[in-house]
Scaffold this motif. Sequence first.
Motif, mmCIF file in Angstrom:
data_model
loop_
_atom_site.group_PDB
_atom_site.id
_atom_site.type_symbol
_atom_site.label_atom_id
_atom_site.label_comp_id
_atom_site.label_asym_id
_atom_site.label_seq_id
_atom_site.Cartn_x
_atom_site.Cartn_y
_atom_site.Cartn_z
ATOM 1 N N GLU A 7 0.828 -1.210 0.000
ATOM 2 C CA GLU A 7 0.000 0.000 0.000
ATOM 3 C C GLU A 7 0.865 1.264 0.000
ATOM 4 O O GLU A 7 0.577 2.225 -0.718
ATOM 5 N N ARG A 14 1.035 4.206 -2.866
ATOM 6 C CA ARG A 14 0.922 5.654 -2.604
ATOM 7 C C ARG A 14 2.084 6.422 -3.214
ATOM 8 O O ARG A 14 1.956 7.563 -3.625
ATOM 9 N N GLU A 20 7.666 5.167 1.519
ATOM 10 C CA GLU A 20 7.237 6.337 0.728
ATOM 11 C C GLU A 20 8.418 7.220 0.356
ATOM 12 O O GLU A 20 8.412 7.882 -0.668
#
Length: 227
Positions: free
Chosen positions: A15, A19, A210
């Motif tokens: 996930e 992103r 990220e």
Amino acid sequence: MVTEQLYRIQERIAEACSRAGRSPSEVTLIAVSKTKPIPMLSEAYEAGARDFGENKVQEILKKQPQLPEDIRWHMIGHLQTNKVRQIVGKACLIHSVDSVKLAEEIDKESARQGIVTPILLEVNVAEEESKFGFRLEETEAAIDEMSSLSHILVRGLMTIAPFVEDPEENRQFFRKLHQFYVDMQSKKADNVSMSVLSMGMTGDFEVAVEEGATMVRVGTGIFGARE
Ligand SMILES: *Cc1c(COP(=O)(O)O)cnc(C)c1O
């Protein structure tokens, strides 16, 4: 238990990748199994884990012969020079090289064994007193010094971010180290092949992904709290 938790961490990595517009195949999950008993590691292995992280040389030496040979053992803890002889050839990657002297010892022992040992430089990005690692400003000079050592290969950088309640507080450090990593990639030095950025633990691995982590080291999130 371990199986479900491992799957859940893998999902959360996927996930975070989505992103950030990254592919989950760019991120290796290291199951940090320090202090945990063999049956728990076996369960993680059965569930597909092949990369295990330990912070003590003795624990790797003890666990390795009891588990399948295709496990990749990552040395992630502080390494004393007098333990180098025992770990070289046993760990697939030493994440915690925090001095040029230690790199020289690893080089020397690797030469003796006729191998090249992949290493990461540990960087204390947040400049915490309590932590090992190079300061960011001294890391490039350290890499330059290590480039003359032909039996190590500098594969990248590792950091242990501060312990914080809100992982967002660590984003600045992950971003800073990623920027430096990219800068070092464009600089071609001997025995340096920057392709690993090891950052992110149970409390902050999503933010690390990220910000460009290629390896995350997760213990508690997979195996539960340690004693
Ligand atoms: C213990 C340890 C981890 C894993 O920590 P968790 O918070 O349990 O995920 C990661 N990296 C290093 C260097 C460690 O010593």
